[in-house]
Each structure stands twice: as structure tokens, then as C-alpha cells.
Design a protein around this motif. Structure first.
Motif, PDB file in Angstrom:
ATOM      1  N   GLU A 120       0.834  -1.212   0.000  1.00  0.00           N
ATOM      2  CA  GLU A 120       0.000   0.000   0.000  1.00  0.00           C
ATOM      3  C   GLU A 120       0.863   1.254   0.000  1.00  0.00           C
ATOM      4  OE1 GLU A 120      -3.885  -1.768   2.421  1.00  0.00           O
ATOM      5  OE2 GLU A 120      -2.256  -0.760   3.502  1.00  0.00           O
ATOM      6  N   ASN A 121       1.992   1.214   0.701  1.00  0.00           N
ATOM      7  CA  ASN A 121       2.884   2.373   0.715  1.00  0.00           C
ATOM      8  C   ASN A 121       3.480   2.619  -0.664  1.00  0.00           C
ATOM      9  OD1 ASN A 121       3.727   3.837   3.434  1.00  0.00           O
ATOM     10  ND2 ASN A 121       3.133   1.738   3.964  1.00  0.00           N
ATOM     11  N   ILE A 122       3.859   1.564  -1.373  1.00  0.00           N
ATOM     12  CA  ILE A 122       4.403   1.743  -2.724  1.00  0.00           C
ATOM     13  C   ILE A 122       3.307   2.218  -3.673  1.00  0.00           C
ATOM     14  CG2 ILE A 122       5.464   0.536  -4.685  1.00  0.00           C
ATOM     15  CD1 ILE A 122       6.830  -1.309  -2.686  1.00  0.00           C
ATOM     16  N   ALA A 123       2.112   1.643  -3.557  1.00  0.00           N
ATOM     17  CA  ALA A 123       1.005   2.005  -4.452  1.00  0.00           C
ATOM     18  C   ALA A 123       0.550   3.439  -4.256  1.00  0.00           C
ATOM     19  CB  ALA A 123      -0.171   1.053  -4.228  1.00  0.00           C
ATOM     20  N   TYR A 124       0.974   4.072  -3.163  1.00  0.00           N
ATOM     21  CA  TYR A 124       0.577   5.459  -2.902  1.00  0.00           C
ATOM     22  C   TYR A 124       1.079   6.402  -3.994  1.00  0.00           C
ATOM     23  CZ  TYR A 124      -0.593   9.455   0.080  1.00  0.00           C
ATOM     24  OH  TYR A 124      -1.156  10.593   0.603  1.00  0.00           O
ATOM     25  N   GLY A 125       2.129   5.989  -4.716  1.00  0.00           N
ATOM     26  CA  GLY A 125       2.671   6.861  -5.751  1.00  0.00           C
ATOM     27  C   GLY A 125       1.872   6.862  -7.039  1.00  0.00           C
ATOM     28  N   ALA A 126       0.964   5.919  -7.201  1.00  0.00           N
ATOM     29  CA  ALA A 126       0.178   5.853  -8.435  1.00  0.00           C
ATOM     30  C   ALA A 126      -0.910   6.908  -8.442  1.00  0.00           C
ATOM     31  CB  ALA A 126      -0.441   4.458  -8.584  1.00  0.00           C
ATOM     32  N   ALA A 127      -1.390   7.234  -9.620  1.00  0.00           N
ATOM     33  CA  ALA A 127      -2.468   8.207  -9.748  1.00  0.00           C
ATOM     34  C   ALA A 127      -3.708   7.701  -9.037  1.00  0.00           C
ATOM     35  CB  ALA A 127      -2.767   8.476 -11.223  1.00  0.00           C
ATOM     36  N   ARG A 128      -4.485   8.622  -8.478  1.00  0.00           N
ATOM     37  CA  ARG A 128      -5.654   8.235  -7.687  1.00  0.00           C
ATOM     38  C   ARG A 128      -6.715   7.536  -8.530  1.00  0.00           C
ATOM     39  NH1 ARG A 128      -7.300  13.832  -5.098  1.00  0.00           N
ATOM     40  NH2 ARG A 128      -6.721  14.440  -7.212  1.00  0.00           N
ATOM     41  N   GLU A 129      -6.806   7.911  -9.813  1.00  0.00           N
ATOM     42  CA  GLU A 129      -7.915   7.400 -10.610  1.00  0.00           C
ATOM     43  C   GLU A 129      -7.662   6.012 -11.189  1.00  0.00           C
ATOM     44  OE1 GLU A 129      -5.299  10.173 -13.040  1.00  0.00           O
ATOM     45  OE2 GLU A 129      -6.399  10.252 -11.131  1.00  0.00           O
ATOM     46  N   ARG A 130      -6.451   5.469 -11.032  1.00  0.00           N
ATOM     47  CA  ARG A 130      -6.211   4.149 -11.624  1.00  0.00           C
ATOM     48  C   ARG A 130      -5.910   3.111 -10.554  1.00  0.00           C
ATOM     49  NH1 ARG A 130      -1.214   1.920 -13.148  1.00  0.00           N
ATOM     50  NH2 ARG A 130       0.647   2.992 -12.369  1.00  0.00           N
ATOM     51  N   GLN A 131      -6.279   1.880 -10.837  1.00  0.00           N
ATOM     52  CA  GLN A 131      -6.073   0.762  -9.931  1.00  0.00           C
ATOM     53  C   GLN A 131      -4.709   0.128 -10.220  1.00  0.00           C
ATOM     54  OE1 GLN A 131      -8.434   0.155  -7.659  1.00  0.00           O
ATOM     55  NE2 GLN A 131      -7.300  -1.485  -6.638  1.00  0.00           N
ATOM     56  N   VAL A 132      -3.908  -0.015  -9.186  1.00  0.00           N
ATOM     57  CA  VAL A 132      -2.564  -0.557  -9.348  1.00  0.00           C
ATOM     58  C   VAL A 132      -2.586  -2.054  -9.088  1.00  0.00           C
ATOM     59  CG1 VAL A 132      -0.166  -0.389  -8.600  1.00  0.00           C
ATOM     60  CG2 VAL A 132      -1.612   1.628  -8.579  1.00  0.00           C
ATOM     61  N   THR A 133      -1.944  -2.815  -9.935  1.00  0.00           N
ATOM     62  CA  THR A 133      -1.868  -4.266  -9.761  1.00  0.00           C
ATOM     63  C   THR A 133      -0.657  -4.631  -8.918  1.00  0.00           C
ATOM     64  OG1 THR A 133      -0.536  -4.610 -11.749  1.00  0.00           O
ATOM     65  CG2 THR A 133      -2.950  -4.587 -12.009  1.00  0.00           C
ATOM     66  N   ARG A 134      -0.694  -5.841  -8.351  1.00  0.00           N
ATOM     67  CA  ARG A 134       0.437  -6.305  -7.561  1.00  0.00           C
ATOM     68  C   ARG A 134       1.684  -6.446  -8.429  1.00  0.00           C
ATOM     69  NH1 ARG A 134       1.668  -8.919  -2.672  1.00  0.00           N
ATOM     70  NH2 ARG A 134      -0.091  -7.717  -1.917  1.00  0.00           N
ATOM     71  N   GLU A 135       1.504  -6.831  -9.682  1.00  0.00           N
ATOM     72  CA  GLU A 135       2.653  -6.967 -10.574  1.00  0.00           C
ATOM     73  C   GLU A 135       3.354  -5.621 -10.764  1.00  0.00           C
ATOM     74  OE1 GLU A 135      -0.323  -8.182 -11.141  1.00  0.00           O
ATOM     75  OE2 GLU A 135       0.111 -10.336 -10.913  1.00  0.00           O
ATOM     76  N   GLU A 136       2.597  -4.540 -10.901  1.00  0.00           N
ATOM     77  CA  GLU A 136       3.206  -3.216 -11.067  1.00  0.00           C
ATOM     78  C   GLU A 136       3.954  -2.808  -9.804  1.00  0.00           C
ATOM     79  OE1 GLU A 136       0.533  -0.501 -13.920  1.00  0.00           O
ATOM     80  OE2 GLU A 136      -0.602  -1.366 -12.258  1.00  0.00           O
ATOM     81  N   ILE A 137       3.382  -3.128  -8.661  1.00  0.00           N
ATOM     82  CA  ILE A 137       4.036  -2.792  -7.390  1.00  0.00           C
ATOM     83  C   ILE A 137       5.360  -3.537  -7.267  1.00  0.00           C
ATOM     84  CG2 ILE A 137       3.844  -3.009  -4.881  1.00  0.00           C
ATOM     85  CD1 ILE A 137       0.824  -2.577  -5.199  1.00  0.00           C
ATOM     86  N   GLU A 138       5.340  -4.824  -7.574  1.00  0.00           N
ATOM     87  CA  GLU A 138       6.564  -5.615  -7.467  1.00  0.00           C
ATOM     88  C   GLU A 138       7.601  -5.183  -8.498  1.00  0.00           C
ATOM     89  OE1 GLU A 138       5.451  -9.687  -7.698  1.00  0.00           O
ATOM     90  OE2 GLU A 138       4.323  -9.671  -5.811  1.00  0.00           O
ATOM     91  N   GLU A 139       7.145  -4.788  -9.673  1.00  0.00           N
ATOM     92  CA  GLU A 139       8.081  -4.321 -10.701  1.00  0.00           C
ATOM     93  C   GLU A 139       8.771  -3.037 -10.246  1.00  0.00           C
ATOM     94  OE1 GLU A 139       8.047  -2.865 -15.391  1.00  0.00           O
ATOM     95  OE2 GLU A 139       6.236  -3.718 -14.456  1.00  0.00           O
ATOM     96  N   ALA A 140       7.995  -2.124  -9.630  1.00  0.00           N
ATOM     97  CA  ALA A 140       8.588  -0.888  -9.116  1.00  0.00           C
ATOM     98  C   ALA A 140       9.577  -1.196  -8.000  1.00  0.00           C
ATOM     99  CB  ALA A 140       7.485   0.047  -8.615  1.00  0.00           C
ATOM    100  N   ALA A 141       9.242  -2.144  -7.152  1.00  0.00           N
ATOM    101  CA  ALA A 141      10.159  -2.514  -6.065  1.00  0.00           C
ATOM    102  C   ALA A 141      11.442  -3.125  -6.615  1.00  0.00           C
ATOM    103  CB  ALA A 141       9.455  -3.488  -5.115  1.00  0.00           C
ATOM    104  N   ARG A 142      11.334  -3.950  -7.641  1.00  0.00           N
ATOM    105  CA  ARG A 142      12.551  -4.530  -8.240  1.00  0.00           C
ATOM    106  C   ARG A 142      13.415  -3.436  -8.863  1.00  0.00           C
ATOM    107  NH1 ARG A 142       8.926  -8.782  -9.568  1.00  0.00           N
ATOM    108  NH2 ARG A 142       8.412  -7.782 -11.571  1.00  0.00           N
ATOM    109  N   ALA A 143      12.777  -2.465  -9.511  1.00  0.00           N
ATOM    110  CA  ALA A 143      13.540  -1.378 -10.128  1.00  0.00           C
ATOM    111  C   ALA A 143      14.291  -0.566  -9.081  1.00  0.00           C
ATOM    112  CB  ALA A 143      12.595  -0.469 -10.928  1.00  0.00           C
ATOM    113  N   ALA A 144      13.698  -0.456  -7.882  1.00  0.00           N
ATOM    114  CA  ALA A 144      14.347   0.296  -6.805  1.00  0.00           C
ATOM    115  C   ALA A 144      15.215  -0.584  -5.932  1.00  0.00           C
ATOM    116  CB  ALA A 144      13.280   0.966  -5.937  1.00  0.00           C
ATOM    117  N   HIS A 145      15.394  -1.863  -6.328  1.00  0.00           N
ATOM    118  CA  HIS A 145      16.200  -2.820  -5.573  1.00  0.00           C
ATOM    119  C   HIS A 145      15.650  -3.022  -4.158  1.00  0.00           C
ATOM    120  CE1 HIS A 145      19.296  -3.000  -8.715  1.00  0.00           C
ATOM    121  NE2 HIS A 145      19.124  -1.695  -8.833  1.00  0.00           N
TER     122      HIS A 145
END
Length: 648
Positions: A493-518
Motif C-alpha cells: 500500500e505504501n508503494i502504491a501510494y505513488g500511483a495516480a488516484r484514478e487508476r487501480q494498481v496491480t500487484r505486478e506493477e508494485i513488485e516491478e517498481a520494487a525490483r527497479a528500486a532494488h
């Protein structure tokens, strides 16, 4: 100890009963005006209250009629049947009982007839109906009062929340965080409690006093004047006790604030206390402050507790006077026993609301003081409102940023940034370096429109920033601060906070962002992985890991412009290298502004701005600035010398 935590605690408790309003009359009127939207409900509440009080004060008089019927029945039963009332009274006078005859002259009895239980039952049924109706009306009045108060406080909270959103960053820079929180929570709660405890009760008390006075004068003007003799004494008692107890309550709340501050400091710094072996000293300080609170609380409660027995004494004095004078009036036949009984009940009803009104004075003062603090917040100067977005400014910008002779100053006579011009093309990286306090973060705040420029202008794709709404501007900017901010919830939920309010974030997108940030590797080592719950302090993860989570949040936002404010200051060297590589991928095709102390992290920046003493003293590439042998070269040499010393 009286550190920052103690000061914050004292501030947060600043809306207690020790507050005194600076403008009681003005703030009180403004608080009453907050009730205006509930005008209809207020009239309904007042009407129900008036009718309820009217029925309540009529009750004793009706009960007095029942007493008269009982007494008349008892007297009539002892008289010889067949006589009229006048004949029976004449016979008493002939027998030498003139006093008894005078007293019975005011009684409506019939010689030879006993107690009329049917009539008494009818009267009691009327009394029961009157009191039931009064209770229902008071219930309606109370419900309307609660509705009015809760709606008013609801709107007040909305006004404060909306105001906080419209206040500029400069307001929060100059105001203590604990003070702002205290106004938004403690003061509003204090207003709510004050209104709940006083508004309905105050209206009911005033109406009761007026209604009882009318009935007392209706029954006997002389007895009413006798009952009013003790009113000045009640006022003197309430005033004297209030003046004695108020300072003690002030001291009680001050002692409470100091004790709470000490407990908060010892709790947050318990590890430090144990490391330096200060447990004994901390315990001694606690005992000292706890004793002070005990003494202050005892004196405050004792002094205020004297009010009730003293008012009871005055009330009993009133009761004795009314009973004596009323008895004499009954003996003379001027009043009936039922009238005196009703009057004694009225005298009790009269003294009680006087005590209640006196005891509400401090509550009202405290509530108005809190209202004054809320109004100060609501009257604070707001940030410049957004201009209506033009069609030209509505398009998604590509990241071209232009500063044209930008000037900024916190104080009118102290310039900070003067005539700064800069042109940044999409995809370029601008590094801002300089010593602590040089104004690096201020420049970023100007880009984000947290502050407004005092001269010049900032353009995004050729459009003046002031022609864009703040939401539109900031939606294209991703920011990673030196001070990490997390909220209570899962890591996902903390990572998903960066997404736009109007769109639903998937778990895959969250994990991809986490991998990019190591951050993916350490997240998966946690007990519940991405579903691990952390609090707003980030307990359970290190400072560097918290920074990685915020960087992953920035990855997910997919910004056009990236702002990094010492983003790698809390991570180790290996993680810093990984983040730099991730940032390089993230910055590809994006405009980046990087604030950094370590000059090695900005060597490849397209433009480096060197700030010193609140001004831009140099700008250029790394090689250009080194060859210029100016401020940047001195900073670089100092850091290089420090690195060599650390190796040695």
C-alpha cells in the motif's frame, strides 16, 4: 528533561481548561454564528425546550392541588355533617379557636365529607400526563441540540481541513506541528464538549429560572421576594469559589502537561536512558512531577468541590425562610398548604439552575478560547488560488523547464535567489550542490510551487507555472525526499501510494517498481512480504530500506520530471550504487533535478548549480566547474581530501 518532545506535548495540550480567551465577546459571537445554518433546528429545539420547561414548572402547582384535596378531606371528615363551611368556621371561633378558623378559611372543605380519592386520582393522572409530555419534549429538545452541535462541529472540522489544504508551505514552516495538530484536534474536541455540556443545559436552566419565577410570583409575590433574598448570596458564593478554584485548575493542567511530556520523552528515549544509566534519575523526576500533579489536582478538586455544599447551604437557608414565612401565611389563611408545598418545590427548582449556570462559566470560557484559536487558523493568509487552466496548459508537458530571472526571498529585505535563469531540456539532469542551508531545497520548492516566486517566472513547456493548477503541475513530478514518509499499512500500500488516484494498481506493477528500486529482495525476506504491516514510523525496517520503499513509490508514479532531495543519503555504499543505476534507468527520457552532498553522485549531470549563502554562484558541467577553480572545485577538493583521510 524538557526537550522537544516535552515542548510538543505541552503545546498539544494547550487547549485545556486553563486557557483564557483574549477576545471573549468577539469570539463568542463568531462561534454562535457558526450555528446559523442550523437555524430551523434551533427554533425547533427552543420551542420544545420552552414547552417542556413550561409543563415542568406547572407540575408542582397541580400537585399542590392534590395536597389541598387531601387536607380538605381530612378537615371535612372531622366536621359535623350538615353544616356549611361558614357555619363550621363560626362554630370554631365561638369555641375560641379563631386561629384555626383563619387557617381553615383558605381550605375548600365540606363538613362531613372525607377525602375525594376520585378527584385526587384525576389530578395525579393530569400530573403524570404533564410530566410525561415534558419528558418527551425535553427528549426532543436534547436530540435537536445534539444534532445542531454535531453538525456544527462537523462543518468546523471540514473548514479546518480545507483551510490546511489551502495554507502555503510557509505557514507550516513558521508554525509548530504540534500547535497545528492541537488546533485541529484538541481545540475542536474542546469546543464540541463545551457545547454538548453547556448549550442545552444553559438554555434549559435559563428557561427554568424564568418559568419558576413566573410561577412563584403567581402563587405569592411576598414569598417570591423572600426566595430572591438568597440569590445575591448564591452569586457571591459561586464567584468566590470560581476565582479560588480556577488558578488551581491552571496549575493542575500545567502539571499534567509536564508529566505527560516527561513520560513521552522517557518512552521515546528509553534506549538512551538505559545506555547512560539514567533510570534512577528518570524515576526520581517522575515521582517529583507526579507528586506535584497530585497536590495541584487535590487543591483544584477540593476548592471546586466546596461549591456544591455551599450552594446546598444557601438552598437550605432559602428553604427555611420560605417554610417559615409560608407557614405564617397558611396560619393567617392567606395561602393553602398545597400552595406552600408547591412554592417549596419551586424554590428548590430555582436554586439548582443557578448553581448549574455558575458552574458552566469556566467551561464556556475554555470553549470560547479554543474557538478563538480555531478562528486564528481559519483567518490565516492562504496561498494564491489556482488560475483556471487554459487549453494550452492542459496538455501533458514533456519536461522542458525554463527559469526566467527568477527571484525569491523569505523576508522582503533578505534576498535569497536573485535573477536566476536556466533552461533545462527534456531528459537532462540538473544537479544542485552546496553546503547545508544554502537554499538547494528552496529552489526545488519553487519548482513544485510550494512557494511562489517573488520575481520572474518558471515555465513548463513554455507555459507559466501560475497558469497551471498545482494538482496538474505536481501530477507530472515525482519526488523522493531525504526524510522518508511512510503511513500505517502494508508495504504494498505504501508503494502504491505513488500511483495516480484514478487508476487501480496491480500487484505486478508494485513488485516491478520494487525490483527497479532494488527493494524487492529485502521485502521478500520479511515475514509477510509485501503484505507486511508497518506503522508510520516504519518500525521493523531500517532507514535505508524505508528510503528504498519511497524510491519504489516514485518509480510507480512514472513522472515526467524527477526530483531527488538527498535521496541516497540513508543507504549504504553498495545500495547507493544500485540505486544510482536504477535512477539512471528511471531518469532516461525524463528531466531530473538532483540535490546531493556527495559530489561523486552528480559528476555526469548535464548542468550543476552551485549554491552558496542562498545564491547561485556557479553553474556548468562537472569539468567546466572544476577548471574554473571556484566554489565547486573547493567543495570537490574538500570531499576528496576527506575520502583520503577516511581511507588512511
Amino acid at each position: 528533561m524538557a526537550g522537544p518532545a516535552g515542548r510538543m506535548m505541552a503545546t498539544a495540550g494547550g487547549s485545556g481548561p486553563d486557557q483564557r480567551s483574549m477576545d471573549f465577546k468577539g469570539s463568542g459571537k463568531r462561534l454562535l454564528r457558526q450555528l446559523a445554518p442550523e437555524r430551523g433546528t434551533l427554533w425547533l429545539m427552543l420551542a420544545a425546550g420552552v414547552l417542556g420547561v413550561a409543563l415542568t414548572v406547572v407540575g408542582p402547582m397541580i400537585l399542590g392541588r392534590a395536597t389541598d384535596l387531601v387536607f380538605a378531606g381530612v378537615v371535612g371528615r372531622e366536621m359535623r355533617e350538615g353544616l356549611s363551611k361558614e357555619q363550621a368556621l363560626a362554630a370554631l371561633r365561638a369555641e375560641g379557636d379563631g386561629g384555626l378558623a383563619d387557617m381553615l378559611s383558605g381550605v375548600d372543605f365540606h363538613p362531613g365529607r372525607g377525602i375525594d380519592f376520585g378527584a385526587i386520582g384525576g389530578v395525579l393522572l393530569v400530573v403524570l400526563a404533564v410530566y410525561v409530555a415534558a419528558g418527551l419534549l425535553m427528549l426532543v429538545s436534547t436530540r435537536m441540540s445534539i444534532r445542531v452541535i454535531n453538525r456544527t462541529v462537523y462543518r468546523l472540522r471540514e473548514d479546518v481541513q480545507g483551510k490546511l489544504e489551502r495554507l502555503p508551505l510557509s505557514y507550516f514552516d513558521s508554525a509548530k506541528r504540534g500547535e497545528v495538530l492541537s488546533r485541529a484536534t484538541n481545540d475542536i474536541d474542546n469546543i464540541s464538549q463545551t457545547m454538548q455540556q453547556t448549550m442545552g443545559q444553559l438554555i434549559n436552566s435559563v428557561l427554568t429560572i424564568l418559568g419558576v419565577l413566573v410561577m412563584m410570583f403567581w402563587i405569592s409575590p411576598l414569598l417570591a421576594l423572600v426566595a430572591l433574598v438568597t440569590v445575591p448570596l448564591s452569586v457571591v458564593v459561586a464567584t468566590r469559589v470560581g476565582k479560588r478554584s480556577q488558578p488551581q485548575f491552571v496549575q493542575q493542567w500545567k502539571s499534567t502537561g509536564r508529566l505527560n511530556a516527561h513520560i513521552e520523552e522517557m518512552y521515546t528515549g528509553h534506549a538512551l536512558v538505559k545506555v547512560f544509566g539514567r533510570q534512577g534519575e528518570a524515576a526520581a523526576d517522575f515521582r517529583e512531577q507526579n507528586d506535584a500533579l497530585y497536590e495541584a489536582g487535590f487543591r483544584a478538586q477540593f476548592n471546586s468541590g466546596v461549591m456544591q455544599p455551599l450552594m446546598f447551604f444557601v438552598s437550605n437557608l432559602n428553604y427555611v425562610l420560605v417554610a417559615v414565612v409560608g407557614g405564617l401565611r397558611v396560619a393567617s389563611g392567606t395561602l393553602s398548604i398545597g400552595d406552600v408545598q408547591a412554592f417549596i418545590q419551586y424554590s428548590r427548582q430555582f436554586s439548582m439552575p443557578l448553581t448549574q449556570v455558575a458552574s458552566m462559566a469556566n467551561l464556556v470560557q475554555s470553549g470560547v478560547a479554543s474557538a478563538e484559536r480555531i478562528f486564528e487558523l481559519l483567518d490565516a493568509e492562504e496561498q494564491t488560488p489556482d488560475a483556471p487552466a487554459s487549453g494550452e496548459a492542459a496538455h501533458a508537458f514533456t519536461g522542458r523547464v525554463t527559469l526566467e530571472k527568477v527571484c525569491f526571498r523569505y523576508e522582503p529585505d533578505r534576498p535569497l535567489i536573485e535573477n536566476l535563469s536556466l533552461s533545462v531540456e527534456p531528459g537532462q539532469t540538473v544537479a544542485i550542490v552546496g553546503p547545508t542551508g544554502a537554499g538547494k531545497t528552496t529552489l526545488v520548492n519553487l519548482l513544485m510551487r510550494f512557494y511562489e516566486v517573488t520575481g520572474g517566472r518558471i515555465l513548463f513547456d513554455g507555459v507559466d507555472a501560475t497558469e497551471m493548477s498545482r494538482e496538474q503541475l505536481r501530477s507530472g513530478i515525482g519526488m523522493v525526499l531525504q526524510d522518508t514518509w511512510l503511513f500505517g499499512g502494508t508495504i504494498a500500500e505504501n508503494i502504491a501510494y505513488g500511483a495516480a488516484r484514478e487508476r487501480q494498481v496491480t500487484r505486478e506493477e508494485i513488485e516491478e517498481a520494487a525490483r527497479a528500486a532494488h527493494a524487492d529482495r529485502f521485502i521478500r525476506t520479511l515475514p509477510d512480504g509485501y503484505d507486511t504491516v508497518i506503522d508510520d514510523e516504519g518500525s521493523g525496517v531500517s532507514a535505508g530500506e524505508k528510503q528504498l520503499i519511497t524510491i519504489a513509490r516514485a518509480f510507480l508514479s512514472d513522472p515526467v520530471i524527477l526530483v531527488l532531495d538527498e535521496a541516497t543519503s540513508s543507504v549504504d555504499t553498495r545500495t547507493e550504487v544500485l540505486i544510482q543505476k536504477a535512477m539512471a534507468r528511471l531518469a532516461h527520457g525524463r528531466t531530473s533535478f538532483v540535490i546531493a552532498h556527495r559530489l561523486s553522485t552528480v559528476r555526469d549531470a548535464d548542468v550543476i548549480l552551485v549554491m552558496e549563502n542562498g545564491a547561485i554562484v556557479e553553474q556548468g558541467t562537472h569539468d567546466q566547474l572544476l577548471s574554473a577553480e571556484g566554489a565547486y572545485a573547493r567543495l570537490y577538493a574538500a570531499q576528496f581530501a576527506q575520502a583520503v583521510a577516511e581511507v588512511d
